[in-house]
Design a protein around this motif. Sequence first.
Motif: not given
Length: 403
Positions: A220-223, A298-299, A328-329, A362-367
């Motif tokens: 869950n580290l968002v960069l 996640v980026f 990435v998002i 949240m979706e990328l962290c959990e799925d």
Amino acid sequence: MKLAYLTNYFPSLTETFIYREVMELQRRNYSIDVYSLRKPDRNDISQEAVGLYDATRYLLPIDVLYLCKCHLKYLFGRPLRYVMTLCKMLTGTHKNLKGRIRSLMHFGEGVVLADMMSKAGVTHIHSHYASQSTSVARVIHLLAGLPYSFTGHAHDIWHDQLLLPQKLAEAKFVVTCSHFGRQWLLKQIDRDVSGKVHVVYHGLDTRKFTPPVNEKRKKNLVLSVGRLDEIKGHPDLIRACAILRDKNFDFECAIVGEGPMRSELEKLVAACQLEEYVKLIGALPQEEIITCYQSAWVFALPCVTVNDGRQDGLPNVLMEAMSCGLPVITTKCTAQTELIEHERNGLLISPHQPEELANAIMELCEDVGLRDLLRMDARLKMEQEFDNQKTIEPLLRLYDQYL
């Protein structure tokens, strides 16, 4: 052929795509002299670019005696060309007096570089960014007869636009890094130049930007990586982090980069009481940024178009993150759809929508299944389409065709 690359600031931490291009051309045994209008601090460049720093010829600061000597040489040696070049730089499509003053400064710089390049035996100039450095290349072309081409990127083609129609008409060929950018350029001139405006995507070394060997990432580290500029959408990311905090979501956010918005972003972090969640890391060399990509979960880069028309092109940090196997998002803003297919190798959201961004994070962290799908396909796309040993090929064909 002796090719001169002309840039405004080289080698730069925020313009790694330029020195990667030079390095790959040199690897292909192209004879290149690199000229830069300004000189960065040696401590502010990546280790991989040190050799380029030492080999680059810098214009500023100019020796005043040499400056006067060059101008007198062309004034008395080629008086008609000297006066005509000055007139052409001061006329044309300037939006205001400031633009004409800038063009006058570029004329002064170009006369000096015309002398330097002529003595060095340069046969063609390729400049990066359509504004400052290409204005100087135009002066050299008009004064010394050296042909030029240029690569247009982002702010220089849809915001600055200094003498852009004249440059499009005169250049041997023009390169831009997206089809979105190409279509924009074609609208800036009232004649058909479509045959000489070409798309060449930026590439990167996929052998250097790789997923971590053991995949030990910080959950869950968002960069986010990029210059702290309004177009990068960092305020929306910070507001999305406030939404995540309010939902009791366990996360951290690291923003790597430096720029004019730092103070404003620091105030926003404080106002949202996110000091424990969001860290502004500052600028880092490439070697350390790769470690950041390999450590994150996640980026996110929620680019936006701002009120004065400034917007990003095709951000290279997205390619770097994707090559490092990081999901990435980003936003459906300019050319991002040329790189990312939604829910296949990344997530595309709407600009200025912190709630949508928070939900995507949240979706990328959990799925786990979606994460694996996106990052595996993203890495494959980088290897197949954006490796710099492949993306350089269209540029080589342009040099063969025009030079």
